[in-house]
Design a protein around this motif. Structure first.
Motif, short mmCIF file in Angstrom:
data_model
loop_
_atom_site.label_atom_id
_atom_site.label_comp_id
_atom_site.label_asym_id
_atom_site.label_seq_id
_atom_site.Cartn_x
_atom_site.Cartn_y
_atom_site.Cartn_z
N ARG A 21 0.83 -1.21 0.00
CA ARG A 21 0.00 0.00 0.00
C ARG A 21 0.86 1.26 0.00
O ARG A 21 0.46 2.29 -0.53
N PHE A 22 2.06 1.17 0.60
CA PHE A 22 2.98 2.31 0.54
C PHE A 22 3.52 2.48 -0.88
O PHE A 22 3.70 3.61 -1.34
N ILE A 23 3.78 1.36 -1.53
CA ILE A 23 4.22 1.42 -2.92
C ILE A 23 3.15 2.08 -3.78
O ILE A 23 3.43 2.95 -4.62
N ASP A 24 1.89 1.69 -3.56
CA ASP A 24 0.79 2.30 -4.31
C ASP A 24 0.67 3.78 -3.99
O ASP A 24 0.41 4.60 -4.88
N LEU A 25 0.84 4.13 -2.72
CA LEU A 25 0.74 5.53 -2.31
C LEU A 25 1.83 6.38 -2.97
O LEU A 25 1.56 7.48 -3.46
N LEU A 26 3.06 5.87 -2.98
CA LEU A 26 4.15 6.60 -3.62
C LEU A 26 3.92 6.73 -5.12
O LEU A 26 4.25 7.74 -5.73
N HIS A 27 3.32 5.70 -5.71
CA HIS A 27 3.02 5.77 -7.14
C HIS A 27 1.99 6.85 -7.41
O HIS A 27 2.12 7.65 -8.35
N ARG A 28 0.95 6.93 -6.57
CA ARG A 28 -0.08 7.94 -6.78
C ARG A 28 0.44 9.34 -6.50
O ARG A 28 0.01 10.30 -7.15
N THR A 29 1.37 9.45 -5.56
CA THR A 29 1.81 10.77 -5.12
C THR A 29 2.91 11.35 -6.00
O THR A 29 2.83 12.50 -6.44
N ILE A 30 3.96 10.57 -6.26
CA ILE A 30 5.09 11.10 -7.05
C ILE A 30 5.34 10.30 -8.32
O ILE A 30 6.31 10.55 -9.03
N GLY A 31 4.48 9.31 -8.60
CA GLY A 31 4.60 8.56 -9.85
C GLY A 31 5.66 7.49 -9.85
O GLY A 31 5.96 6.90 -10.90
N LEU A 32 6.25 7.18 -8.70
CA LEU A 32 7.36 6.23 -8.65
C LEU A 32 6.91 4.83 -9.01
O LEU A 32 5.95 4.30 -8.46
N ASP A 33 7.61 4.22 -9.97
CA ASP A 33 7.44 2.81 -10.29
C ASP A 33 8.45 2.03 -9.45
O ASP A 33 9.65 2.10 -9.71
N ALA A 34 7.97 1.31 -8.44
CA ALA A 34 8.88 0.65 -7.50
C ALA A 34 9.84 -0.30 -8.19
O ALA A 34 10.98 -0.48 -7.74
N GLU A 35 9.40 -0.91 -9.30
CA GLU A 35 10.27 -1.85 -9.99
C GLU A 35 11.49 -1.17 -10.59
O GLU A 35 12.52 -1.81 -10.82
N SER A 36 11.40 0.12 -10.84
CA SER A 36 12.53 0.83 -11.46
C SER A 36 13.71 0.95 -10.50
O SER A 36 14.86 1.05 -10.94
N ILE A 37 13.44 0.98 -9.21
CA ILE A 37 14.54 1.04 -8.23
C ILE A 37 14.59 -0.22 -7.38
O ILE A 37 15.50 -0.36 -6.57
N GLY A 38 13.61 -1.11 -7.59
CA GLY A 38 13.56 -2.34 -6.81
C GLY A 38 12.62 -2.19 -5.62
O GLY A 38 12.76 -1.25 -4.82
N ALA A 39 11.66 -3.10 -5.53
CA ALA A 39 10.70 -3.03 -4.42
C ALA A 39 11.40 -3.12 -3.08
O ALA A 39 10.93 -2.56 -2.08
N ASN A 40 12.54 -3.81 -3.03
CA ASN A 40 13.27 -3.92 -1.77
C ASN A 40 13.76 -2.56 -1.29
O ASN A 40 13.83 -2.30 -0.09
N SER A 41 14.12 -1.68 -2.24
CA SER A 41 14.58 -0.35 -1.86
C SER A 41 13.44 0.44 -1.22
O SER A 41 13.64 1.14 -0.22
N VAL A 42 12.24 0.32 -1.78
CA VAL A 42 11.09 1.00 -1.19
C VAL A 42 10.78 0.40 0.17
O VAL A 42 10.48 1.11 1.13
N SER A 43 10.85 -0.93 0.26
CA SER A 43 10.59 -1.59 1.54
C SER A 43 11.56 -1.12 2.62
O SER A 43 11.16 -0.87 3.76
N ARG A 44 12.84 -0.96 2.24
CA ARG A 44 13.81 -0.48 3.21
C ARG A 44 13.49 0.94 3.67
O ARG A 44 13.64 1.29 4.84
#
Length: 441
Positions: A21-44
């Protein structure tokens, strides 16, 4: 309190799935595609901010998510944890040389109107200040241009406004500009006030800009950011840029983003290694509807005579200089294309977005010149533009095998390793690049 385990727990239950849900929130807010930097980076990043919040006042991951949703300051903290600046002065110097030339032409055409430039996102300011130095060194008075710079990160903007930089901001083979525009201070370098004052920094989200609040820009640098967005967000950003860019304006992107611009109907400015695209003339305002307006592109004006503009020292020459041509009378002049087996020809094809043809030409050149590091570096750039990181890594490494001091290959490979999450490997390459820079000063 002990450090949180990974996956971290939420009231005794596995909460790793809650990161989505944080990944989705960041995508909606700043357009970040988590796969571009790795979902693990977002998780960290979520892990880090959740741990800091819980040590102050919180409890479960659900509580933290609600706090982020309700408190803009918490949301900004999470964005700051995800956004990691990676930039330096005069990154891809040909882009700044091209910008300076085109800006002189623009000012000559409209002497009563200052040239307007936008750096978006501007990160910690190196790009925006590079624009200012390029224009100043091109002989443009400070009152004949304006530079706006925006970024979503307040932390990055604070660094930019301070205009004090360490060694990592100075990369590349040509650092004379540092002697002209900086002074040593506090273990780093402080930018001259005259340059710093020529840039206006503003906190803003590129996806939420009101384009009507801006006068259109003659030049926009939006480099190395589209690669972090998914297809829908890329189109949304392009709509914003379409509303910000003036008729006949020029958009500069990163080397890995040229294919996207070509697919969207932008026309390459055909300036080797500048990654610049021309803005089609508008039939009406804000006509972008998923693809760029399909109308003829106005012919780019000719640059001023050589005597009217001299490239500053930082603007490094192309990797391969074309052979000098003998000028003929106008009636006898013919356009002389570069030889099909030349590296310059491969560069021209790549800059025009003809990636398959460029790769074929570069490989043909490599077959005849197997020890040419610049050719492998170009193949790496082409692979970057295609989105093939594995292939580009191989080409950059081959270039470094042939020329361990190839500064551009070092920095581009370091950027790829950063995207792959190999921060230690990236730091080693940057350290090598800094040693190369030191040895060439």
């Amino acid at each position: 309190m002990s450090a949180l385990p990974t996956p971290f727990t939420d009231g005794g239950h596995d909460a790793s799935s809650g990161v989505g849900r944080f990944i989705d929130l960041l995508h909606r807010t700043i357009g970040l595609d988590a796969e571009s930097i790795g979902a693990n980076s977002v998780s960290r990043a979520v892990h880090e901010r959740y741990h800091a919040w819980r040590s102050e006042q919180g409890d479960t991951l659900d509580d933290y998510y609600r706090a982020v949703m309700q408190d803009p300051a918490r949301m900004q903290e999470l964005i700051e944890a995800v956004v990691v600046p990676e930039t330096w002065f005069f990154r891809d110097p040909e882009a700044f040389a091209a910008l300076a030339r085109l800006a002189r032409v623009r000012l000559h055409e409209r002497p009563a109107k200052p040239v307007r430039v936008l750096s978006a996102p501007c990160s910690t300011g190196e790009e925006a200040y590079s624009i200012a130095m390029a224009l100043i060194e091109a002989g443009m008075p400070a009152d004949r241009f304006t530079i706006d710079a925006i970024d979503v990160s307040e932390r990055a903007l604070a660094v930019a406004r301070r205009a004090h930089y360490g060694r990592n901001a100075f990369r590349g083979r040509m650092l004379d500009f540092r002697e002209r525009h900086f002074r040593a201070a506090d273990g780093g370098w402080q930018l001259d006030a005259a340059v710093a004052q020529s840039v206006r920094f503003t906190q803003a989200n590129l996806l939420q800009l009101d384009t009507h609040a801006f006068e259109r820009f003659d030049f926009i640098l939006c480099r190395n950011v589209l690669i972090y967005f998914d297809r829908d967000t890329q189109c949304a950003v392009l709509r914003v840029l379409d509303g910000l860019l003036a008729d006949g304006g020029t958009l500069f992107v990163g080397p890995a983003e040229t294919g996207l611009l070509m697919r969207e109907g932008m026309s390459s400015a055909n300036i080797p290694l500048a990654f610049a695209f021309n803005r089609p003339e508008r039939a009406s305002a804000n006509v972008f509807s998923g693809a760029w307006p399909n109308v003829p592109v106005a012919t780019s004006p000719k640059p001023p005579p050589k005597s009217a503009f001299v490239l500053p020292a930082w603007a490094s020459a192309p990797l391969v200089q074309p052979a000098p041509q003998v000028r003929k009378p106008v009636a006898q002049q013919r356009v002389q294309p570069e030889p099909a087996d030349s590296l310059a020809h491969a560069h021209t094809l790549a800059d025009a977005g003809q990636l398959d043809a460029a790769a074929h030409a570069a490989r043909a050149y490599v077959s005849a010149h197997p020890s040419n590091a610049d050719a492998y570096y170009l193949l790496g750039i082409i692979a970057d533009a295609r989105g093939d990181r594995q292939e580009s890594r191989g080409h950059y490494r081959r270039a470094l095998y042939l020329d361990p001091a190839h500064r551009e290959a070092l920095t581009h490979l370091a950027a790829l390793l950063t995207l792959d999450g190999d921060e230690s490997g990236a730091r080693l390459l940057i350290a090598r690049a800094e040693r190369v820079t030191g040895s060439t000063r």
